[in-house]
Write a protein that holds these residues in place. Structure first.
Motif, mmCIF file in Angstrom:
data_model
loop_
_atom_site.group_PDB
_atom_site.id
_atom_site.type_symbol
_atom_site.label_atom_id
_atom_site.label_comp_id
_atom_site.label_asym_id
_atom_site.label_seq_id
_atom_site.Cartn_x
_atom_site.Cartn_y
_atom_site.Cartn_z
ATOM 1 N N UNK A 1 41.222 33.487 45.895
ATOM 2 C CA UNK A 1 40.572 33.531 44.599
ATOM 3 C C UNK A 1 40.116 34.939 44.259
ATOM 4 N N UNK A 2 39.886 35.759 45.274
ATOM 5 C CA UNK A 2 39.462 37.130 45.011
ATOM 6 C C UNK A 2 40.603 37.984 44.489
ATOM 7 N N UNK A 3 41.820 37.532 44.739
ATOM 8 C CA UNK A 3 42.978 38.306 44.305
ATOM 9 C C UNK A 3 43.185 38.129 42.814
ATOM 10 N N UNK A 4 42.666 39.065 42.032
ATOM 11 C CA UNK A 4 42.854 39.012 40.586
ATOM 12 C C UNK A 4 43.683 40.204 40.141
ATOM 13 N N UNK A 5 44.326 40.053 38.987
ATOM 14 C CA UNK A 5 45.132 41.152 38.458
ATOM 15 C C UNK A 5 46.123 41.608 39.504
ATOM 16 N N UNK A 6 46.200 42.900 39.730
ATOM 17 C CA UNK A 6 47.211 43.412 40.649
ATOM 18 C C UNK A 6 46.624 43.829 41.988
ATOM 19 N N UNK B 1 36.122 37.944 40.507
ATOM 20 C CA UNK B 1 36.918 36.829 40.015
ATOM 21 C C UNK B 1 37.103 36.858 38.511
ATOM 22 N N UNK B 2 36.511 37.839 37.866
ATOM 23 C CA UNK B 2 36.754 38.000 36.437
ATOM 24 C C UNK B 2 37.554 39.256 36.156
#
Lengths: 186, 186
Positions: free
Chosen positions: B152-157, A106-107
């Motif tokens: 929420x786990x989907x970060x960036x690309x 998540x970061x």
DNA sequence: GTCTATATACAGATAGAC
DNA sequence: GTCTATCTGTATATAGAC
């Protein structure tokens, strides 16, 4: 598969603990070294960068998850019930590792997102034969994710919403009744 | 209830967007000011500290959630289905605000944990009359939490696990069948 | 209200002694 | 293998001009 150095393991223990208990911001190399009882230089001998430290944690999580899935398959209460029961906060090393890696995910850590997805696929494969269809399988996994999400919100000394043992037992019965083909025949 | 300054709203928009898209570490005051098109000094005129900025975001989230609950209560498909459908990533401002606040919560912000808990209680109260018992109510909320966790786990690309529209519809039917008393009578 | 410039603290990482 | 000392970048926050 040689036994890893003790100091290396202490560093991973400390990193997982701080990530899971205090969050990603608190999990600096300095704080991790202090908690593990080594100096920053000592930590950097075992893990040459923050990225390497994170990779070490993910490797540990995946190894623990593989062991856990084998245990769940042989559980007397059945894999679905065992899977759900271990999704609540048991304080197990696997629990802690999953919450810790999800903090990294998540970061913005792409490797962490990928590691979590691999573990999720392993669970899907283990539970698929027991679910009446794909929707039922996703329901089981989503309830587990929901339990983890609630665990994960509990940071510092502020507890999130809690379910007691009876609540969990009732929830497991309801999910099993909704998702397994032979639930009525039990 | 006077109209808030435009610049202030732009700053909150930018802060929520960065938190939700790139994670807590990326959501610095510098990056937020740049994204909002103001200088750091300008940002600090509206929000005197990072803590104040976070508090502003939480206030916005709770206001959006209260509006959302009123909408869900009047949804033609029924509140449970509407609640679940809006738990998948719709890209709505509320969605983004909840994910953003959960990033703060997972980095040790006690006020963020408390704000999320208050919103969860509002949902519980709105859905309780429709669930056959407390266990069924918790099942609905946990599936929603699970959907949020996966968002929420989907970060960036890097995308997390995805469910398409048909999957969601099937999931909603299964959850409604398991949790509402009059599901068979429909 | 919004800006630039700057103070202070701490992050990750390197160098080299023991 | 483990340590101390230090470099470099960047975060939050303040001061004060416009």
């Amino acid at each position: 598969m040689s036994r890893p150095p003790r100091a290396r393991e202490s560093v991973l223990d400390a990193f997982a603990r701080i990530l899971s208990d205090d969050g990603e911001r608190a999990a600096t190399m300095d704080a991790t070294a202090r908690e593990a009882g080594v100096s920053k230089g000592g930590l950097l001998y075992h893990f040459g960068s923050k990225e390497a430290l994170e990779a070490g944690l993910m490797e540990r999580m995946e190894a623990l998850a593989i062991d856990d899935i084998e245990e769940i398959k042989r559980a007397p209460e059945g894999p679905v019930a065992a899977f759900m029961r271990t999704s609540i906060h048991t304080g197990s090393v696997l629990d802690q590792a999953i919450v810790a890696v999800s903090r990294l995910a998540q970061n913005g850590s792409a490797p962490a997102v990928e590691a979590l997805r691999r573990v999720r696929v392993l669970w899907e494969e283990a539970l698929r034969p027991l679910a009446k269809d794909e929707t039922a399988l996703q329901l089981i996994l989503l309830v587990s994710d929901g339990l983890y999400f609630n665990n994960a919100l509990t940071v510092g000394s502020v507890p999130g919403p809690q379910l007691d043992a009876d609540d969990i037992a009732a929830l497991i019965r309801l999910v099993e009744a909704s998702t397994t083909p032979d639930a009525a025949a039990r």
